[in-house]
Design a protein around this motif. Structure first.
Motif, PDB file in Angstrom:
ATOM      1  N   GLN A 287       0.996  -1.262   0.123  1.00 20.15           N
ATOM      2  CA  GLN A 287       0.009   0.086  -0.013  1.00 20.15           C
ATOM      3  C   GLN A 287       0.827   1.275   0.008  1.00 20.15           C
ATOM      4  O   GLN A 287       0.514   2.299  -0.734  1.00 20.15           O
ATOM      5  CB  GLN A 287      -0.859  -0.014   1.342  1.00 20.15           C
ATOM      6  N   ARG A 288       1.806   1.215   0.649  1.00 21.64           N
ATOM      7  CA  ARG A 288       2.846   2.472   0.796  1.00 21.64           C
ATOM      8  C   ARG A 288       3.474   2.787  -0.491  1.00 21.64           C
ATOM      9  O   ARG A 288       3.569   3.644  -0.886  1.00 21.64           O
ATOM     10  CB  ARG A 288       3.909   2.279   2.051  1.00 21.64           C
ATOM     11  N   TRP A 289       3.829   1.718  -1.127  1.00 21.85           N
ATOM     12  CA  TRP A 289       4.686   1.928  -2.232  1.00 21.85           C
ATOM     13  C   TRP A 289       3.710   2.220  -3.425  1.00 21.85           C
ATOM     14  O   TRP A 289       4.114   3.188  -4.077  1.00 21.85           O
ATOM     15  CB  TRP A 289       5.181   0.378  -2.784  1.00 21.85           C
ATOM     16  N   CYS A 290       2.351   1.443  -3.437  1.00 19.49           N
ATOM     17  CA  CYS A 290       1.506   2.143  -4.524  1.00 19.49           C
ATOM     18  C   CYS A 290       0.832   3.454  -4.394  1.00 19.49           C
ATOM     19  O   CYS A 290       0.813   4.129  -5.341  1.00 19.49           O
ATOM     20  CB  CYS A 290       0.325   0.919  -4.662  1.00 19.49           C
ATOM     21  N   ASN A 291       0.423   3.645  -3.328  1.00 16.84           N
ATOM     22  CA  ASN A 291      -0.506   4.978  -2.943  1.00 16.84           C
ATOM     23  C   ASN A 291       0.434   6.259  -3.022  1.00 16.84           C
ATOM     24  O   ASN A 291      -0.049   7.114  -2.978  1.00 16.84           O
ATOM     25  CB  ASN A 291      -1.064   4.800  -1.765  1.00 16.84           C
ATOM     26  N   ILE A 306      12.015  -1.178  -1.224  1.00 15.54           N
ATOM     27  CA  ILE A 306      12.428  -1.398   0.094  1.00 15.54           C
ATOM     28  C   ILE A 306      11.751  -0.332   1.022  1.00 15.54           C
ATOM     29  O   ILE A 306      12.590   0.956   0.890  1.00 15.54           O
ATOM     30  CB  ILE A 306      13.786  -1.788   0.168  1.00 15.54           C
ATOM     31  N   TYR A 307      11.387  -0.623   2.420  1.00 17.34           N
ATOM     32  CA  TYR A 307      11.109   0.230   3.246  1.00 17.34           C
ATOM     33  C   TYR A 307      11.765   0.005   4.479  1.00 17.34           C
ATOM     34  O   TYR A 307      11.422  -1.009   5.098  1.00 17.34           O
ATOM     35  CB  TYR A 307       9.536   0.496   3.367  1.00 17.34           C
ATOM     36  N   THR A 308      12.195   0.823   5.184  1.00 23.02           N
ATOM     37  CA  THR A 308      12.942   0.745   6.442  1.00 23.02           C
ATOM     38  C   THR A 308      12.145   1.750   7.518  1.00 23.02           C
ATOM     39  O   THR A 308      11.615   2.841   6.848  1.00 23.02           O
ATOM     40  CB  THR A 308      14.174   0.724   6.669  1.00 23.02           C
TER      41      THR A 308
END
Length: 314
Positions: A287-291, A306-308
């Motif tokens: 969701q974070r990547w797409c939105n 990649i999310y940290t």
């Protein structure tokens, strides 16, 4: 009387019920204001809650009021075995004399658009949606655009499934005739969208149009391709925003198929997470990547995203 209003969900979007309640009481000569917890006594306090406790926590009832009235979809939803269940016994509609009144937009001065709900009901009965429980399976006209709009430059359309409404030609005509920027905020049913609907939308000053591709087992690629061929791009140069439901029986692979297919056609996919507090981390990362449009366009391959806790990286 002194009337207090509480928007339990916050003030992130105008609450139509509270705007109508405010207009009704002001017409009676009552004093209407946002509820305060100080030494003010209220005759009635109205609490409106649209979203379930998964998204918006309830708040304690005020003690400085003779009467507290709680209403809205959020008060009728409970979580049972991980599934949101709508209890019709806990839901109450506004009285007819309030339901039909023109909204009091002055209580939300931060917003300059009109909101409208000219039809109610939906024939689909999707298991994750509560519209059928509240409004029935027949999409029907319940109001005219003039019941909500009085010259505002933009209209947010809240109808749950206007494309299934038998009177949609009349409603589409009314929206066109306003000359306002139109934003269909709910997911138009791409399965029911015909050439006449597409033509009507094409004649509007379109800010945005939202669709939905909730079930990955529904083969809707052809329907979206048809709108991309015949339809009008929105203000942002895209064919519209498409809600993609996740964490409701779909795999990440099925989610990505919908996202990539829609993006490649010129749509903006938008991930919605069912039961978000209990969703897997991978779904939340998706969701974070797409939105986030900046991230989505910078890194088009989810496998490379990649999310940290320190932020987003490629």
């Amino acid at each position: 009387m002194r009337i207090g209003l509480i928007d339990v969900d916050g003030h992130h979007f105008p609450n139509l019920a509270l705007m109508r309640i405010s207009a009704y009481h002001k017409a009676l000569g009552d004093t209407v204001e946002w509820w305060r917890s100080d030494f003010i006594h209220y005759d009635i306090v109205y609490m409106s809650k649209i979203f379930s406790n998964n998204y918006t926590r309830d708040m304690p009832e005020p003690l400085n009021a003779d009467r507290v009235i709680k209403g809205g979809t959020g008060y009728a939803i409970s979580l049972q075995n991980g599934v949101e269940v709508f209890d019709t016994k806990k839901h109450q509609d506004l009285p007819p004399e309030i339901e039909r009144i023109y909204p009091d937009y002055s209580i939300y001065p931060q917003y300059d658009f009109a909101v409208s709900m000219t039809s109610r009901g939906c024939p689909r009965g999707c298991p994750f949606c509560h519209v059928v429980s509240k409004e029935g399976r027949c999409a029907r006209k319940v109001a005219d655009v003039s019941n909500f709009w009085n010259g505002q430059s933009e209209i947010k359309v809240l109808d749950p499934n206007i494309t299934a409404c038998r009177e949609k030609r009349d409603l589409m005509r009314q929206y066109k005739e306003t000359g306002a920027l139109i934003d269909f905020t709910q997911g138009l049913d791409i399965r029911l969208l015909n050439d006449a609907d597409i033509a009507d939308i094409g004649e509007m000053r379109l800010k945005n149009v939202h669709f939905a591709w909730d079930d990955p087992h529904d083969d809707l690629a052809g329907k979206f391709a048809n709108y991309a061929k015949l339809g009008k791009k929105n203000k942002h140069g895209r064919f519209g925003t498409v809600y993609c439901l996740t964490n409701f029986g779909s795999t990440i692979e099925e989610d990505l198929y919908r996202i990539y297919t829609l993006r490649d056609m010129g749509y903006d996919p938008y991930v919605m997470i069912y039961d978000k507090p209990n969703a897997p981390k991978e779904v939340k990362r998706l969701q974070r990547w797409c939105n986030n449009r900046r991230i989505f366009r910078t890194e088009p391959d989810f496998s490379k995203y990649i999310y940290t806790s320190k932020g987003d990286t490629k």
